[in-house]
Design an enzyme around this catalytic site. Structure first.
Site, short mmCIF file in Angstrom:
data_model
loop_
_atom_site.label_atom_id
_atom_site.label_comp_id
_atom_site.label_asym_id
_atom_site.label_seq_id
_atom_site.Cartn_x
_atom_site.Cartn_y
_atom_site.Cartn_z
N THR A 125 0.85 -1.19 0.00
CA THR A 125 0.00 0.00 0.00
C THR A 125 0.88 1.24 0.00
O THR A 125 1.91 1.31 0.68
CB THR A 125 -1.04 -0.01 1.14
OG1 THR A 125 -2.03 0.97 0.87
CG2 THR A 125 -0.43 0.25 2.52
N CYS A 146 -3.43 7.96 7.70
CA CYS A 146 -3.99 6.61 7.59
C CYS A 146 -3.05 5.60 8.25
O CYS A 146 -1.86 5.88 8.43
CB CYS A 146 -4.10 6.20 6.12
SG CYS A 146 -5.39 7.05 5.20
N HIS A 176 -5.61 -0.63 4.67
CA HIS A 176 -5.19 0.79 4.64
C HIS A 176 -6.40 1.60 5.09
O HIS A 176 -7.33 1.80 4.31
CB HIS A 176 -4.78 1.13 3.20
CG HIS A 176 -4.35 2.56 2.98
ND1 HIS A 176 -3.46 2.90 1.99
CD2 HIS A 176 -4.68 3.72 3.58
CE1 HIS A 176 -3.28 4.22 2.00
NE2 HIS A 176 -4.02 4.75 2.96
#
Lengths: 165, 205
Positions: free
Chosen positions: A26, A32, A49
């Site tokens: 990711t 995040c 994620h």
């Protein structure tokens, strides 16, 4: 990476599963967080994620989604168990939860990055899943590779050397 | 109001409003740089939140992101994204000296870019506010020089709390030789979108 398996890219508010030698990747985690769950015996794991700390703040949720840190963990546990993993063997690693903008802004949304990290820790504790390692906080973005063959998480940042946890 | 329910008239109105706001911002930037700054036709991008990093050229692309909150009668966020090379060009023009060559930005460079952001956002919001007869004030700008995905996720938090879709009014601006270009995004929150549409007189189609 000489013998890397198939790489699956996980987008914002998504999650994925992989078995060895698969790799879940990711890009660009800011506030995040990337949550990896892993069954070392089966060498099978999952990476999410997530964007928001908890679904509890939100009145109506149409579908369960990996947008929320706590929901993502619930979903991943469920999916991993469905694919044959034992819940009691699962371990976790975390990366991300940064504050990308200046300090005076950190209080703006109660430091969303830190709240994501706190929510993940709490949710993992609730499931009884040990948190083996984390690389969280700071003010920089992270790209995360999670290797199902080893359970290792490789963290890449622009201004920092790669880190493996 | 759901973002997905916006009709063509409403989308047109948002494009037009942004075009006027951005026109003022481009004039301000032209004066600052001493060069003509052009605009492309604004786009209203309605997309799944998970796809936003792709719109910025990919989650891993290095960008300078300047972020401001809109305060006043309507709330929302403004995000300006400059590809790394272009941010460096702007600095060369503004500071007339050797700049950072790919490492971190110096304090002076960060400050200069924030000021660019401040001027663009103020000109934009001032024009928007005059047109809509509302007070729109930009907050102090903040800056991040990092991967696009990491820069943008913070801005998506407001939108993500109410839905899975984002609405961004995007305008690309560029100098004739394309040495300076960037993207200006207006991200009204959902209640403010309604306020803005009402002010333009297109809330009910």
């Amino acid at each position: 990476m000489s013998c890397m398996g198939e790489v699956t890219i996980i987008g914002l508010s998504e999650y994925g599963l992989a078995a060895a030698p698969g790799v879940l990747l990711t890009y660009g985690l800011g506030s995040c967080i990337g949550i990896a769950l892993y069954d070392p015996e089966l060498r099978r794991g999952s990476l999410a994620h997530t964007l928001l700390p908890t679904a509890h703040d939100v009145a109506a949720i149409a579908v369960k989604t990996a947008k929320f840190t706590d929901l993502a963990i619930d979903i991943m546990v469920e999916e991993l168990v469905k694919s044959g993993c034992a819940k009691g063997r699962l371990v976790a690693k975390l990366a991300g939860g940064a504050s990308m903008f200046d300090t005076e802004y950190r209080s703006f949304r109660g430091n969303i990055g830190q709240r994501n990290v706190d929510s993940a820790r709490k949710s993992l504790a609730g499931h009884g899943i040990p948190l083996l390692a984390e690389d969280t906080g700071g003010d920089y973005g992270r790209t995360v590779e999670f290797h199902a063959s080893s359970g290792l998480m490789i963290i890449k940042s622009i201004q920092k050397p790669n880190k493996t946890i | 109001m759901r973002i997905a329910d916006l009709n063509e008239t409403q989308l047109d109105a948002l494009r037009e409003v942004s075009n006027i706001g951005m026109g003022h911002a481009a004039t301000a930037l032209s004066q600052m740089l001493g060069k003509t700054v052009n605009l492309r036709v604004p786009q209203v991008l309605v997309t799944d939140i998970s796809k936003v990093p792709e719109l910025l050229g990919g989650a891993e692309k290095m960008v300078v992101g300047i972020y401001l909150q809109i305060l006043g009668s309507a709330r929302g966020n403004i995000l300006m994204i400059f590809p790394r090379e272009n941010a460096i060009r702007i600095l060369e023009k503004l500071l007339s000296r050797e700049n950072s060559r790919g490492g971190l930005l110096s304090e002076l460079e960060v400050s200069a870019l924030k000021e660019v952001g401040n001027i663009l956002a103020s000109a934009y919001l001032n024009a928007l506010g005059t047109m809509l007869k509302m007070t729109l004030i930009p907050s102090v700008p903040v800056l991040s020089f990092d991967m696009a995905g990491a820069v943008v996720d913070y801005v998506l938090v407001d939108l993500a709390e109410v839905g899975d879709q984002s609405l961004m009014v995007e305008t690309e601006f560029f100098e004739d030789d394309e040495q300076v270009k960037g993207h200006f995004f207006l991200l009204p929150d959902t209640p403010s979108l309604q306020i803005i549409l009402e002010a333009i007189g297109v809330l009910h189609g």
